[in-house]
Design a protein around this motif. Structure first.
Motif, PDB file in Angstrom:
ATOM      1  N   ARG A 161      -5.532   4.593 -10.024  1.00 20.28           N
ATOM      2  CA  ARG A 161      -4.479   3.915  -9.384  1.00 20.28           C
ATOM      3  C   ARG A 161      -3.195   3.506 -10.382  1.00 20.28           C
ATOM      4  NH1 ARG A 161      -2.192   4.810  -4.641  1.00 20.28           N
ATOM      5  NH2 ARG A 161      -1.581   3.003  -3.428  1.00 20.28           N
ATOM      6  N   SER A 182      -6.251   0.076  -5.546  1.00 17.52           N
ATOM      7  CA  SER A 182      -6.908   1.095  -5.793  1.00 17.52           C
ATOM      8  C   SER A 182      -7.130   1.744  -4.284  1.00 17.52           C
ATOM      9  CB  SER A 182      -8.081   0.983  -6.609  1.00 17.52           C
ATOM     10  OG  SER A 182      -9.036   0.247  -5.703  1.00 17.52           O
ATOM     11  N   ASN A 183      -7.367   3.108  -4.430  1.00 18.13           N
ATOM     12  CA  ASN A 183      -7.928   3.773  -3.065  1.00 18.13           C
ATOM     13  C   ASN A 183      -9.507   3.944  -3.259  1.00 18.13           C
ATOM     14  OD1 ASN A 183      -5.420   4.050  -2.015  1.00 18.13           O
ATOM     15  ND2 ASN A 183      -5.142   5.845  -3.587  1.00 18.13           N
ATOM     16  N   SER A 185     -13.269   4.825  -1.507  1.00 16.96           N
ATOM     17  CA  SER A 185     -14.224   5.470  -0.808  1.00 16.96           C
ATOM     18  C   SER A 185     -15.514   4.659  -1.122  1.00 16.96           C
ATOM     19  CB  SER A 185     -14.322   7.000  -0.693  1.00 16.96           C
ATOM     20  OG  SER A 185     -13.144   7.523  -0.387  1.00 16.96           O
ATOM     21  N   CYS A 234       3.382  -0.893   3.952  1.00 18.56           N
ATOM     22  CA  CYS A 234       2.556   0.308   4.132  1.00 18.56           C
ATOM     23  C   CYS A 234       3.352   1.351   5.235  1.00 18.56           C
ATOM     24  CB  CYS A 234       1.253  -0.159   4.940  1.00 18.56           C
ATOM     25  SG  CYS A 234      -0.345   1.081   5.114  1.00 18.56           S
ATOM     26  N   GLN A 294     -11.343   3.799 -10.044  1.00 20.67           N
ATOM     27  CA  GLN A 294     -10.583   3.821  -8.754  1.00 20.67           C
ATOM     28  C   GLN A 294      -9.098   3.004  -9.306  1.00 20.67           C
ATOM     29  OE1 GLN A 294     -11.997   6.530  -7.851  1.00 20.67           O
ATOM     30  NE2 GLN A 294     -10.726   5.900  -6.335  1.00 20.67           N
ATOM     31  N   LYS A 340     -10.754  -2.990  -5.137  1.00 17.86           N
ATOM     32  CA  LYS A 340     -11.127  -2.916  -3.597  1.00 17.86           C
ATOM     33  C   LYS A 340     -12.470  -2.771  -3.745  1.00 17.86           C
ATOM     34  CE  LYS A 340      -7.933  -0.818  -0.777  1.00 17.86           C
ATOM     35  NZ  LYS A 340      -7.355   0.420  -0.330  1.00 17.86           N
ATOM     36  N   CYS A 379      -1.074   5.678   0.165  1.00 18.51           N
ATOM     37  CA  CYS A 379      -2.383   5.528   0.208  1.00 18.51           C
ATOM     38  C   CYS A 379      -3.242   5.989   1.231  1.00 18.51           C
ATOM     39  CB  CYS A 379      -2.580   3.912  -0.005  1.00 18.51           C
ATOM     40  SG  CYS A 379      -3.418   3.293   1.462  1.00 18.51           S
ATOM     41  N   PRO A 380      -4.286   6.665   1.278  1.00 17.40           N
ATOM     42  CA  PRO A 380      -4.857   7.170   2.291  1.00 17.40           C
ATOM     43  C   PRO A 380      -5.448   6.245   3.293  1.00 17.40           C
ATOM     44  CG  PRO A 380      -6.383   7.700   0.205  1.00 17.40           C
ATOM     45  CD  PRO A 380      -5.160   6.917  -0.145  1.00 17.40           C
ATOM     46  N   PHE A 381      -5.042   6.270   4.532  1.00 16.23           N
ATOM     47  CA  PHE A 381      -5.542   5.190   5.254  1.00 16.23           C
ATOM     48  C   PHE A 381      -5.562   5.542   6.734  1.00 16.23           C
ATOM     49  CE2 PHE A 381      -4.117   0.929   7.490  1.00 16.23           C
ATOM     50  CZ  PHE A 381      -5.480   0.257   7.322  1.00 16.23           C
ATOM     51  N   HIS A 409       0.905  -1.213  -0.029  1.00 13.30           N
ATOM     52  CA  HIS A 409      -0.072  -0.104   0.127  1.00 13.30           C
ATOM     53  C   HIS A 409       0.978   1.315   0.150  1.00 13.30           C
ATOM     54  CE1 HIS A 409      -3.191  -2.752   1.593  1.00 13.30           C
ATOM     55  NE2 HIS A 409      -2.249  -3.097   2.345  1.00 13.30           N
ATOM     56  N   THR A 420      -2.119   9.983   4.748  1.00 12.46           N
ATOM     57  CA  THR A 420      -1.620   9.345   3.271  1.00 12.46           C
ATOM     58  C   THR A 420       0.065   9.566   3.408  1.00 12.46           C
ATOM     59  OG1 THR A 420      -3.468  10.560   2.232  1.00 12.46           O
ATOM     60  CG2 THR A 420      -1.423   9.821   0.514  1.00 12.46           C
TER      61      THR A 420
END
Ligand code: URP
Ligand code: ZN
Ligand code: ZN
Length: 476
Positions: free
Chosen positions: A111, A96-97, A99, A315, A107, A127, A66-68, A63, A72
């Motif tokens: 990516r 992919s990211n 929401s 990550c 997405q 995802k 990636c916003p998590f 990852h 990010t």
């Protein structure tokens, strides 16, 4: 003009089946031949005498940027692909990211665009957070366009509920798509969070207690139940406990296509890291690091074939990113350390191969051929890019890593290339080190010197062989 672009002389060529001493000839990005070649017939020759040559690593679990959990990670694909090269990885795949409400297919395309800055070849996984009709319709587009793998989380705010997972597995079975599932039971985890919060102890060791092995095993059982009900193949990522492996062994006995991954960090680090009040939070990842007991169980799971692949789950977050929601007092101690405020994730991409060579091969646990299988061949087979990737065979991409099995290195951040500001393996001595990495015939790193500035990675569109959905026997 020379007949070949590159010849590697005197190579101990590693495959899952054996190790054969021969030369490798490379032409137009592909392996052109294995045998005996004259160095004069190539524009460049590398002598690999005394070393091993493995198919370039395929890392399918990471990852990057990636916003998590509100952060990010700053590290991007340009840096990470260089770190990958130093770690003997020539193909990687990220997710992919997503929401809620977004299109899984769009997405993935986003990516893929982001990953264009990679200097190695790359793939993208989808995802799914739910199974709306729109999302389900996207699965067909993903498979058709070379993205036949997707992740489902059973916890976190991106979790998918069981009813939707059922719909997604049914569709995956029809389309020959491969679900990759993060198995942790959200109810167990959140109830423990509540319990520790009420008790006023949310220190780093409580993180490991909040997600005990039962938390993982409970979700693992549900995911396997859902897969067998829908006759869907299933890949469970970052598995850490024998409670899950024993469930896997039962269904794999009948050749059910269940593929189990673990990570190098679960094989080499333990939850003792959480006991450090200052730095323990740097080791927070999900599932949590376990004990030496689980480490031994995982090595046994590799040895008996229950675990088929190794993914780093890289990550990477800087110290400041891991600590961004924490405050220190005047003495430099964390005020009310709270594991719930720490983003989950560790680095691992660059050390996946060295750790497997050192702790696996040189400690006598597994052969170098098994490492080849776990970090390259099986990954390429399961994720649908074999034999283009994951093999040293005529016609395969000339993705190669030369390893020196005698080279000793003491790990610390200075020997790594991911730009991070700490290393959880600090001080550990490893024996076995990638020294030269070649991607599609181009030497990107030679004798640890970087040569890949102008190299451009390509998007790898994948198609998973039908056999992967019928049997867990990867030789079929
Ligand atoms: O702690 C982890 N593993 N972070 C990355 C996201 C995931 O769950 O795989
Ligand atoms: Zn996960
Ligand atoms: Zn992950």
């Amino acid at each position: 003009m020379e007949k070949y672009d590159l010849i590697i002389k005197n190579a101990n060529v590693v495959s899952p089946e054996n190790t054969i001493l021969c030369d490798i000839a490379v032409k137009d990005e592909k392996i052109a031949g294995l045998g005996s070649y004259d160095a004069k017939d190539a524009a460049k020759c590398i002598d690999a005498a005394g070393k091993y040559v493995m198919p370039g690593g395929v890392e399918a679990h990471m990852h990057c940027h990636c916003p998590f959990q509100g952060v990010t990670g700053k590290i991007d694909f340009d840096t990470q692909s260089v770190a990958a090269v130093y770690g003997g990885v020539t193909t990687y795949m990220d997710f992919s990211n997503m929401s809620r409400g977004q299109s899984p297919y769009q997405q993935v395309l986003e990516r893929a665009k982001e990953m264009e800055k990679s200097i190695i070849d790359y793939g993208v996984h989808g995802k799914f957070l739910d199974a709306t009709p729109e999302a389900v319709a996207d699965m067909e587009k993903l498979v058709e366009n070379g993205f036949p793998t997707f992740k489902i989380f059973m916890t976190y705010d991106v979790m998918c509920n069981d009813a939707d997972m059922d719909v997604l597995f049914k569709k995956a079975s029809e389309l020959h798509a491969m679900p990759m599932v993060h198995c942790e039971d959200n109810t167990i985890a959140t109830e423990n969070d509540k319990k520790f919060k009420e008790a006023g102890d949310t220190s780093w060791p409580r993180f490991a207690d909040s997600k005990p092995v039962e938390c993982e095993a409970e979700a693992f059982k549900r995911a396997v139940g859902c897969a067998t009900k829908n006759n869907s193949a299933l890949l469970v990522v970052h598995t850490t406990t024998d409670l899950a492996l024993s469930v896997a062994r039962e269904v794999q006995k009948d050749k059910f296509p269940l593929y189990v991954e673990t990570g190098p960090h679960y094989l080499t680090l333990t939850r003792k890291l959480y006991d450090d009040p200052q730095r323990g939070h740097l080791a927070i990842c999900s599932p949590p690091l376990r004990t030496e007991k689980e480490q031994a169980e995982l090595w046994a799971g590799i040895q008996d074939g229950t675990i088929r692949l190794i993914g780093s789950d890289d990550c990477s977050f800087y110290f400041s990113e891991k600590s961004m929601n924490l405050q220190k007092d005047e003495d430099g101690n964390w005020i009310e350390p709270n594991y719930m405020k720490v983003v989950n994730g560790l680095s691992g991409l660059e050390l996946r191969l060295p750790l497997m060579l050192s702790e696996g091969v040189n400690k006598g646990r597994i052969s170098i051929n098994k490492v080849c299988e776990l970090t390259s061949t099986n990954v390429a087979k399961i994720y649908g890019c074999y034999p283009q990737k994951g093999a040293i065979a005529v016609g395969s991409d000339a993705d190669l890593v030369i390893v020196d099995m005698d080279k000793k290195v003491t790990l610390n951040q200075d020997v790594l290339h991911n730009g991070m500001d700490y290393c959880l393996h600090e001080g550990m001595e490893v024996t076995g080190w990638p020294v030269t990495t070649i991607a599609r015939g181009t030497v990107l790193m030679e004798d640890r010197a970087f040569k890949g500035v102008d190299h451009k990675g390509k998007l790898i569109r994948r198609h998973i062989d039908a056999a992967r959905f019928e049997t867990c026997d990867l030789n079929k």
